[in-house]
Design an enzyme around this catalytic site. Structure first.
Site, PDB file in Angstrom:
ATOM      1  N   TYR A   1      11.211   9.043   1.756  1.00  0.00           N
ATOM      2  CA  TYR A   1      11.255   7.970   0.754  1.00  0.00           C
ATOM      3  C   TYR A   1      11.972   8.353  -0.542  1.00  0.00           C
ATOM      4  O   TYR A   1      12.125   7.515  -1.425  1.00  0.00           O
ATOM      5  CB  TYR A   1       9.827   7.503   0.447  1.00  0.00           C
ATOM      6  CG  TYR A   1       9.111   6.951   1.666  1.00  0.00           C
ATOM      7  CD1 TYR A   1       9.622   5.841   2.341  1.00  0.00           C
ATOM      8  CD2 TYR A   1       7.953   7.544   2.159  1.00  0.00           C
ATOM      9  CE1 TYR A   1       8.986   5.334   3.460  1.00  0.00           C
ATOM     10  CE2 TYR A   1       7.307   7.050   3.285  1.00  0.00           C
ATOM     11  CZ  TYR A   1       7.831   5.947   3.930  1.00  0.00           C
ATOM     12  OH  TYR A   1       7.205   5.444   5.031  1.00  0.00           O
TER      13      TYR A   1
ATOM     14  N   ARG B   1      12.362   4.276  13.294  1.00  0.00           N
ATOM     15  CA  ARG B   1      11.257   5.233  13.212  1.00  0.00           C
ATOM     16  C   ARG B   1      10.279   5.025  14.377  1.00  0.00           C
ATOM     17  O   ARG B   1      10.686   4.610  15.444  1.00  0.00           O
ATOM     18  CB  ARG B   1      10.597   5.113  11.829  1.00  0.00           C
ATOM     19  CG  ARG B   1      11.597   5.453  10.696  1.00  0.00           C
ATOM     20  CD  ARG B   1      11.004   5.283   9.313  1.00  0.00           C
ATOM     21  NE  ARG B   1       9.871   6.175   9.114  1.00  0.00           N
ATOM     22  CZ  ARG B   1       8.998   6.056   8.108  1.00  0.00           C
ATOM     23  NH1 ARG B   1       9.148   5.080   7.212  1.00  0.00           N
ATOM     24  NH2 ARG B   1       7.992   6.902   8.005  1.00  0.00           N
TER      25      ARG B   1
ATOM     26  N   ALA C   1       3.097  -0.551   4.987  1.00  0.00           N
ATOM     27  CA  ALA C   1       2.668  -0.659   6.384  1.00  0.00           C
ATOM     28  C   ALA C   1       2.114  -2.044   6.731  1.00  0.00           C
ATOM     29  O   ALA C   1       2.058  -2.410   7.919  1.00  0.00           O
ATOM     30  CB  ALA C   1       1.633   0.422   6.689  1.00  0.00           C
TER      31      ALA C   1
ATOM     32  N   HIS D   1      12.838  -2.406   2.408  1.00  0.00           N
ATOM     33  CA  HIS D   1      12.247  -1.109   2.770  1.00  0.00           C
ATOM     34  C   HIS D   1      13.184   0.000   2.345  1.00  0.00           C
ATOM     35  O   HIS D   1      14.404  -0.129   2.522  1.00  0.00           O
ATOM     36  CB  HIS D   1      12.009  -1.003   4.285  1.00  0.00           C
ATOM     37  CG  HIS D   1      11.074  -2.031   4.797  1.00  0.00           C
ATOM     38  ND1 HIS D   1       9.714  -1.977   4.576  1.00  0.00           N
ATOM     39  CD2 HIS D   1      11.303  -3.171   5.472  1.00  0.00           C
ATOM     40  CE1 HIS D   1       9.146  -3.048   5.112  1.00  0.00           C
ATOM     41  NE2 HIS D   1      10.091  -3.794   5.659  1.00  0.00           N
ATOM     42  N   LEU D   2      12.627   1.080   1.872  1.00  0.00           N
ATOM     43  CA  LEU D   2      13.436   2.262   1.540  1.00  0.00           C
ATOM     44  C   LEU D   2      14.029   2.874   2.808  1.00  0.00           C
ATOM     45  O   LEU D   2      15.217   3.211   2.858  1.00  0.00           O
ATOM     46  CB  LEU D   2      12.556   3.303   0.834  1.00  0.00           C
ATOM     47  CG  LEU D   2      12.124   2.913  -0.581  1.00  0.00           C
ATOM     48  CD1 LEU D   2      10.800   3.549  -0.930  1.00  0.00           C
ATOM     49  CD2 LEU D   2      13.188   3.308  -1.592  1.00  0.00           C
ATOM     50  N   SER D   3      13.181   3.061   3.815  1.00  0.00           N
ATOM     51  CA  SER D   3      13.625   3.617   5.095  1.00  0.00           C
ATOM     52  C   SER D   3      14.034   2.467   6.012  1.00  0.00           C
ATOM     53  O   SER D   3      13.918   1.291   5.629  1.00  0.00           O
ATOM     54  CB  SER D   3      12.483   4.424   5.729  1.00  0.00           C
ATOM     55  OG  SER D   3      11.420   3.555   6.090  1.00  0.00           O
TER      56      SER D   3
ATOM     57  N   ASN E   1       8.412  -5.291  -0.621  1.00  0.00           N
ATOM     58  CA  ASN E   1       8.256  -4.127   0.244  1.00  0.00           C
ATOM     59  C   ASN E   1       6.765  -4.036   0.524  1.00  0.00           C
ATOM     60  O   ASN E   1       5.986  -3.579  -0.323  1.00  0.00           O
ATOM     61  CB  ASN E   1       8.769  -2.852  -0.432  1.00  0.00           C
ATOM     62  CG  ASN E   1       8.668  -1.649   0.508  1.00  0.00           C
ATOM     63  OD1 ASN E   1       7.977  -1.712   1.518  1.00  0.00           O
ATOM     64  ND2 ASN E   1       9.332  -0.561   0.158  1.00  0.00           N
TER      65      ASN E   1
ATOM     66  N   ASP F   1       1.583 -15.507   6.585  1.00  0.00           N
ATOM     67  CA  ASP F   1       1.205 -16.910   6.361  1.00  0.00           C
ATOM     68  C   ASP F   1       1.300 -17.279   4.882  1.00  0.00           C
ATOM     69  O   ASP F   1       1.731 -18.385   4.541  1.00  0.00           O
ATOM     70  CB  ASP F   1      -0.223 -17.167   6.865  1.00  0.00           C
ATOM     71  CG  ASP F   1      -0.287 -17.310   8.378  1.00  0.00           C
ATOM     72  OD1 ASP F   1       0.776 -17.324   9.027  1.00  0.00           O
ATOM     73  OD2 ASP F   1      -1.414 -17.397   8.911  1.00  0.00           O
TER      74      ASP F   1
ATOM     75  N   GLU G   1      12.982  -9.293   2.262  1.00  0.00           N
ATOM     76  CA  GLU G   1      12.213  -8.130   2.721  1.00  0.00           C
ATOM     77  C   GLU G   1      12.972  -6.857   2.338  1.00  0.00           C
ATOM     78  O   GLU G   1      14.198  -6.811   2.471  1.00  0.00           O
ATOM     79  CB  GLU G   1      12.068  -8.210   4.246  1.00  0.00           C
ATOM     80  CG  GLU G   1      11.328  -7.023   4.832  1.00  0.00           C
ATOM     81  CD  GLU G   1      11.254  -7.055   6.358  1.00  0.00           C
ATOM     82  OE1 GLU G   1      12.102  -7.725   6.998  1.00  0.00           O
ATOM     83  OE2 GLU G   1      10.352  -6.388   6.897  1.00  0.00           O
TER      84      GLU G   1
ATOM     85  N   ARG H   1       5.185  11.151  -2.302  1.00  0.00           N
ATOM     86  CA  ARG H   1       4.816  10.860  -0.920  1.00  0.00           C
ATOM     87  C   ARG H   1       6.021  11.041   0.001  1.00  0.00           C
ATOM     88  O   ARG H   1       7.018  10.330  -0.142  1.00  0.00           O
ATOM     89  CB  ARG H   1       4.365   9.395  -0.882  1.00  0.00           C
ATOM     90  CG  ARG H   1       4.182   8.823   0.482  1.00  0.00           C
ATOM     91  CD  ARG H   1       4.056   7.305   0.435  1.00  0.00           C
ATOM     92  NE  ARG H   1       3.826   6.809   1.770  1.00  0.00           N
ATOM     93  CZ  ARG H   1       4.152   5.601   2.183  1.00  0.00           C
ATOM     94  NH1 ARG H   1       4.709   4.728   1.351  1.00  0.00           N
ATOM     95  NH2 ARG H   1       3.909   5.244   3.420  1.00  0.00           N
TER      96      ARG H   1
ATOM     97  N   PRO I   1       0.794  -1.221   0.000  1.00  0.00           N
ATOM     98  CA  PRO I   1       0.000   0.000   0.000  1.00  0.00           C
ATOM     99  C   PRO I   1       0.830   1.276   0.000  1.00  0.00           C
ATOM    100  O   PRO I   1       1.853   1.365   0.687  1.00  0.00           O
ATOM    101  CB  PRO I   1      -0.806  -0.091   1.297  1.00  0.00           C
ATOM    102  CG  PRO I   1      -0.854  -1.528   1.614  1.00  0.00           C
ATOM    103  CD  PRO I   1       0.397  -2.141   1.057  1.00  0.00           C
ATOM    104  N   ASN I   2       0.372   2.240  -0.764  1.00  0.00           N
ATOM    105  CA  ASN I   2       0.907   3.611  -0.820  1.00  0.00           C
ATOM    106  C   ASN I   2       2.224   3.740  -1.578  1.00  0.00           C
ATOM    107  O   ASN I   2       2.683   4.857  -1.809  1.00  0.00           O
ATOM    108  CB  ASN I   2       1.052   4.221   0.591  1.00  0.00           C
ATOM    109  CG  ASN I   2      -0.260   4.248   1.335  1.00  0.00           C
ATOM    110  OD1 ASN I   2      -1.246   4.749   0.796  1.00  0.00           O
ATOM    111  ND2 ASN I   2      -0.308   3.695   2.528  1.00  0.00           N
TER     112      ASN I   2
HETATM  113  C1  DQA Z   1       8.250   1.314   4.044  1.00  0.00           C
HETATM  114  C2  DQA Z   1       8.266   1.454   5.566  1.00  0.00           C
HETATM  115  C3  DQA Z   1       6.877   1.222   6.141  1.00  0.00           C
HETATM  116  O1  DQA Z   1       6.901   1.392   7.554  1.00  0.00           O
HETATM  117  C4  DQA Z   1       5.891   2.214   5.553  1.00  0.00           C
HETATM  118  O2  DQA Z   1       4.593   1.969   6.043  1.00  0.00           O
HETATM  119  C5  DQA Z   1       5.917   2.240   4.077  1.00  0.00           C
HETATM  120  C6  DQA Z   1       7.214   2.231   3.406  1.00  0.00           C
HETATM  121  C7  DQA Z   1       9.626   1.649   3.420  1.00  0.00           C
HETATM  122  O3  DQA Z   1       9.851   1.288   2.268  1.00  0.00           O
HETATM  123  O4  DQA Z   1      10.455   2.303   4.068  1.00  0.00           O
HETATM  124  O5  DQA Z   1       4.882   2.355   3.418  1.00  0.00           O
HETATM  125  O6  DQA Z   1       7.945  -0.033   3.716  1.00  0.00           O
END
Ligand code: DQA
Length: 150
Positions: A25, A109, A79, A102-104, A76, A89, A100, A20, A12-13
């Site tokens: 990010y 955080r 949230a 993540h950008l951040s 990725n 699962d 896994e 964003r 999502p997002n």
């Molecule tokens: C994220 C980190 C998540 O906590 C956040 O909800 C995102 C982006 C990242 O790529 O840093 O949507 O997955």
């Protein structure tokens, strides 16, 4: 012979990347990251498929469809990372290596981001490297595939 496939998944997002919260990010779009990931995969003899969804069930369906077909998943999960046990699962029921991404760095955080339900089903986590993390995560996935062939 068909080339093995890496499935890159975006939760999502992440479709809003570039726009964003660029201070967290970055300014690259999701399509920029996908293009880099695809180039990295192709250089190493793999194809890359990408799926982005803002819907948990659509991501779960994509993981089910990857079973027995896709060599590795790089995810990725946005949230959903922090609470989607159904995604956990589905990944547990997937037979290839999961990376896994993540950008951040969520663990540096807000406290609610410190738990990852993806981490226990992943062979490794690439965090806090911004866009460069996409190429690194693809490399990690490909190395895992190549090592499991040996
Ligand atoms: C994220 C980190 C998540 O906590 C956040 O909800 C995102 C982006 C990242 O790529 O840093 O949507 O997955």
């Amino acid at each position: 012979m068909a080339r093995p496939v890496i499935l890159l998944m975006s939760g999502p997002n992440l479709n809003l990347l570039g726009d964003r919260e660029p201070e967290i990010y970055g300014t690259e779009t999701l399509m920029d990251h996908v293009a880099n990931a695809r180039e990295q995969a192709q250089e190493k003899g793999f194809d890359l498929e990408h799926v982005q969804s803002n819907h948990e069930g659509a991501l779960i369906d994509a993981i089910h469809a990857a079973r027995g077909r896709v060599a590795s998943i790089v995810i990725n999960a946005g949230a959903l990372t922090h609470y989607s046990w159904s995604l956990h699962d589905a990944l547990s029921a997937y037979n290839g290596p999961v990376v896994e991404l993540h950008l951040s760095d969520p663990k540096s955080r807000e406290p609610w981001r410190h738990l990852s339900v993806i981490e226990p089903v992943a062979i490794s986590s690439v965090v806090g490297k911004g866009g460069a993390g996409y190429r690194e995560a693809i490399d990690t996935a490909i190395n895992a595939c190549n090592n499991s062939d040996a």
